[in-house]
Design an enzyme around this catalytic site. Structure first.
Site, short mmCIF file in Angstrom:
data_model
loop_
_atom_site.label_atom_id
_atom_site.label_comp_id
_atom_site.label_asym_id
_atom_site.label_seq_id
_atom_site.Cartn_x
_atom_site.Cartn_y
_atom_site.Cartn_z
N GLY A 1 0.66 -0.87 -0.37
CA GLY A 1 0.12 0.09 -0.49
C GLY A 1 1.25 1.15 0.05
O GLY A 1 2.06 1.27 0.67
N GLN B 1 3.62 9.68 1.33
CA GLN B 1 4.57 8.75 1.15
C GLN B 1 5.39 9.83 0.06
O GLN B 1 6.92 9.34 0.31
CB GLN B 1 4.46 7.57 1.38
CG GLN B 1 3.77 7.15 2.71
CD GLN B 1 3.53 5.85 3.35
OE1 GLN B 1 2.75 5.17 1.93
NE2 GLN B 1 4.63 5.12 3.52
N CYS C 1 5.69 -0.50 7.58
CA CYS C 1 5.79 0.92 6.49
C CYS C 1 6.85 0.91 6.35
O CYS C 1 7.93 0.95 6.21
CB CYS C 1 5.74 1.62 8.17
SG CYS C 1 4.49 3.26 6.84
N LEU C 2 6.70 1.05 4.42
CA LEU C 2 7.97 2.42 3.65
C LEU C 2 8.00 3.48 4.51
O LEU C 2 9.38 3.72 4.16
CB LEU C 2 7.34 2.38 1.90
CG LEU C 2 6.58 0.94 1.69
CD1 LEU C 2 5.45 0.90 0.18
CD2 LEU C 2 7.69 0.19 1.75
N HIS D 1 -3.97 1.59 8.51
CA HIS D 1 -3.03 2.03 7.67
C HIS D 1 -2.93 3.03 7.17
O HIS D 1 -1.86 4.01 7.64
CB HIS D 1 -1.67 0.88 7.12
CG HIS D 1 -0.47 1.31 7.18
ND1 HIS D 1 0.33 1.22 7.91
CD2 HIS D 1 0.21 2.16 6.09
CE1 HIS D 1 1.54 1.40 7.90
NE2 HIS D 1 1.68 2.12 6.58
N GLU D 2 -3.26 2.83 5.29
CA GLU D 2 -3.60 3.93 4.35
C GLU D 2 -4.25 5.15 5.17
O GLU D 2 -3.34 6.91 4.76
CB GLU D 2 -3.82 3.15 3.20
CG GLU D 2 -2.57 2.63 2.99
CD GLU D 2 -1.61 2.60 2.50
OE1 GLU D 2 -0.73 3.69 2.70
OE2 GLU D 2 -0.71 1.59 3.03
N HIS E 1 -1.99 7.41 6.77
CA HIS E 1 -0.83 8.48 7.02
C HIS E 1 -1.65 9.82 6.39
O HIS E 1 -1.28 10.51 6.20
CB HIS E 1 -0.70 7.71 5.21
CG HIS E 1 0.75 6.96 5.80
ND1 HIS E 1 1.49 7.41 6.07
CD2 HIS E 1 0.51 5.89 4.91
CE1 HIS E 1 2.56 6.25 6.13
NE2 HIS E 1 1.86 4.40 5.70
#
Ligand code: GNR
Ligand code: NI
Length: 173
Positions: A46, A51, A93-94, A135-136, A139
């Protein structure tokens, strides 16, 4: 399409609140294409626009593990209902590279959003998809999964990432 740089913690940009997209036009579709390519390259399941430094309410997700890609696009997602039952997933998480921790979230969620073509859609998600959507969506509010950990664990992770960043800067400069 282009692969963009993924911002990592600590970066004040990641704490910014993203704003609604007014119209799903070709610019937004280009953004979604770039996000998908960046996510596949990382690789991740995702990605939220913030990000890659764009504070707009845009998310891409692809949970498929095989060759056959099944991208999902979400613009201006809103939670309609979420389950009162939680489930626990080991999250990564990236933007928090190399760190993983268990996080509790509602195990199901029902959302509304605009798709790649700007059409209004609804989706009932459960399991990993429900976790990933939440989670997204975090962000978009400037929230990272490490915010749910104890202060001690969170500080430990943030310090480690700051040190890594500083070490990298020294190499580059
Ligand atoms: O690639 C990712 N894996 C993942 C695993 C468990 C819960 C959430 C995620 S999302 C993450 C990619 C990412 O950072 N998205 O913002
Ligand atoms: Ni993330």
């Amino acid at each position: 399409m282009a692969i963009r740089k993924i911002l990592t913690e600590p970066d004040p940009f990641l704490r910014q609140k993203s704003t609604d997209v007014e119209k799903v036009d070709n610019n937004i579709r280009k953004l979604m294409d770039d996000m998908l390519e960046t996510m596949y390259d990382a690789p991740g399941i995702g990605l939220a626009a913030i990000q890659i430094g764009v504070p707009k309410r845009v998310i891409v997700i692809d949970l498929s593990r095989d060759e056959k890609k099944t991208p999902m696009y979400f613009v201006n997602p809103k939670i309609i209902v979420k389950s009162e039952i939680n489930s626990t997933y080991e999250e990564g998480c990236l933007s928090v590279p190399g760190q993983f921790a268990e996080v509790d979230r509602p195990d199901k969620c029902h959302i509304s959003y605009l798709d790649y073509n700007g059409q209004k859609q609804e989706l009932k998600a459960e399991g990993l998809l429900a976790t990933c959507i939440q989670h997204e969506m975090d962000h978009l509010e400037g929230i990272l999964f490490i915010d749910y950990l104890s202060k001690l664990k969170k500080n430990f992770i943030v310090k480690k990432l700051s040190k890594q960043k500083k070490a990298l800067e020294r190499i580059i400069v």
